[in-house]
Design a protein around this motif. Structure first.
Motif, short mmCIF file in Angstrom:
data_model
loop_
_atom_site.label_atom_id
_atom_site.label_comp_id
_atom_site.label_asym_id
_atom_site.label_seq_id
_atom_site.Cartn_x
_atom_site.Cartn_y
_atom_site.Cartn_z
N LEU A 63 53.32 41.34 52.18
CA LEU A 63 53.06 42.52 51.36
C LEU A 63 51.97 42.25 50.32
O LEU A 63 51.16 43.12 50.01
CB LEU A 63 54.35 42.98 50.65
CG LEU A 63 55.46 43.52 51.55
CD1 LEU A 63 56.70 43.84 50.72
CD2 LEU A 63 54.98 44.76 52.30
N ASP A 64 51.94 41.04 49.79
CA ASP A 64 51.00 40.71 48.73
C ASP A 64 50.71 39.21 48.79
O ASP A 64 51.60 38.39 48.54
CB ASP A 64 51.59 41.08 47.37
CG ASP A 64 50.62 40.89 46.22
OD1 ASP A 64 49.54 40.29 46.43
OD2 ASP A 64 50.93 41.34 45.09
N VAL A 65 49.48 38.84 49.13
CA VAL A 65 49.14 37.42 49.24
C VAL A 65 49.17 36.72 47.89
O VAL A 65 49.19 35.48 47.84
CB VAL A 65 47.75 37.23 49.90
CG1 VAL A 65 47.75 37.79 51.31
CG2 VAL A 65 46.65 37.83 49.05
N GLN A 66 49.18 37.48 46.82
CA GLN A 66 49.25 36.88 45.49
C GLN A 66 50.68 36.81 44.95
O GLN A 66 50.89 36.60 43.75
CB GLN A 66 48.34 37.61 44.52
CG GLN A 66 46.86 37.42 44.79
CD GLN A 66 46.38 35.98 44.71
OE1 GLN A 66 45.38 35.62 45.30
NE2 GLN A 66 47.09 35.13 43.97
N ARG A 67 51.64 36.92 45.85
CA ARG A 67 53.04 36.75 45.47
C ARG A 67 53.79 35.94 46.54
O ARG A 67 54.94 36.23 46.87
CB ARG A 67 53.72 38.10 45.26
CG ARG A 67 53.20 38.87 44.06
CD ARG A 67 53.98 40.14 43.80
NE ARG A 67 53.51 40.85 42.62
CZ ARG A 67 53.88 40.62 41.38
NH1 ARG A 67 54.76 39.67 41.14
NH2 ARG A 67 53.39 41.30 40.37
N LEU A 68 53.14 34.92 47.05
CA LEU A 68 53.73 34.09 48.10
C LEU A 68 54.33 32.83 47.51
O LEU A 68 53.68 32.11 46.75
CB LEU A 68 52.65 33.70 49.13
CG LEU A 68 52.00 34.83 49.92
CD1 LEU A 68 50.92 34.27 50.83
CD2 LEU A 68 53.04 35.60 50.72
N HIS A 69 55.57 32.56 47.89
CA HIS A 69 56.23 31.32 47.49
C HIS A 69 56.04 30.28 48.59
O HIS A 69 56.11 30.59 49.78
CB HIS A 69 57.71 31.56 47.23
CG HIS A 69 57.99 32.41 46.03
ND1 HIS A 69 57.99 33.78 46.08
CD2 HIS A 69 58.24 32.07 44.73
CE1 HIS A 69 58.25 34.27 44.88
NE2 HIS A 69 58.40 33.25 44.04
#
Length: 205
Positions: free
Chosen positions: A126-132
């Motif tokens: 959904l969002d590459v800037q919220r990947l763990h």
């Protein structure tokens, strides 16, 4: 194929190595030779003549089209897949180079120093800037991070690099490591995870 990598892109990592939380004025860019690439689960042979070798777990993106001077608002169009990789670093040599004001080429770009995992289509996120992401060694989590903590976001980095280098299909971008780096040893089993998926697995010899 070119391998780009970003240094000092997570504040906590900057503090653990350099004693500062400061965001660099520009992204810190270095490159690795194509012979640095280590894929398909091949073992990493620790070069004993380089001193201490540290793991640095990173999110890696794959460039999918030709680009030069890419505006940041269009940068998302230039990569199509994401994985986890290891930027192996000859730490003793890096400290010596940094103290002497010399480049990081040898300590970052030696053969096998860019381990790469299985690619996942970026559209699955959904969002590459919220990947763990995290790294396990011998079954124990030793490093973890989230791309929301990047000092320079992926699109910013791509726009910046493209001012100096023409990006081509197949180029790789290692986006920086969070806090928690440490040494590897012969016999270690490394497993890299992106969200809930294991994408990287290999041994050190």
């Amino acid at each position: 194929m070119k391998i780009f990598a970003i240094g000092m892109n997570y504040a906590a990592h900057n503090q653990e190595l350099h004693g500062t939380l400061k965001r660099p004025d520009q992204p810190v860019i270095f490159t690795k030779a194509d012979s640095a690439l280590l894929n398909q689960g091949k073992p990493f042979f620790i070069p004993d003549h380089l001193g201490r070798i540290d793991y640095e777990t990173e999110v890696v993106v794959r460039i999918c089209r030709l680009g030069k001077n890419i505006p940041e608002r269009f940068a998302h169009r230039y990569y199509d897949a994401i994985t986890v990789g290891i930027d192996f670093t000859a730490r003793d040599l890096q400290r010596q180079a940094s103290e002497a004001g010399q480049p990081w080429t040898i300590c970052k770009g030696f053969d096998g120093s860019a381990a790469i995992g299985e690619w996942i289509d970026k559209e699955k996120f959904l969002d590459v800037q919220r990947l763990h992401f995290h790294l396990d060694i011998n079954g124990e989590t030793v490093q973890e991070g989230c791309t929301s903590d990047m000092l320079y976001r992926i699109d910013e980095i791509i726009a910046y690099i493209s001012q100096f280098f023409t990006l081509k299909t197949g180029d790789l971008l290692y986006t920086g490591t969070p806090a928690g780096v440490g040494p590897v040893h012969i016999g270690d089993r490394l497993e890299g995870w992106l969200e809930e998926r294991k994408v990287l697995s290999f041994s050190c010899r």
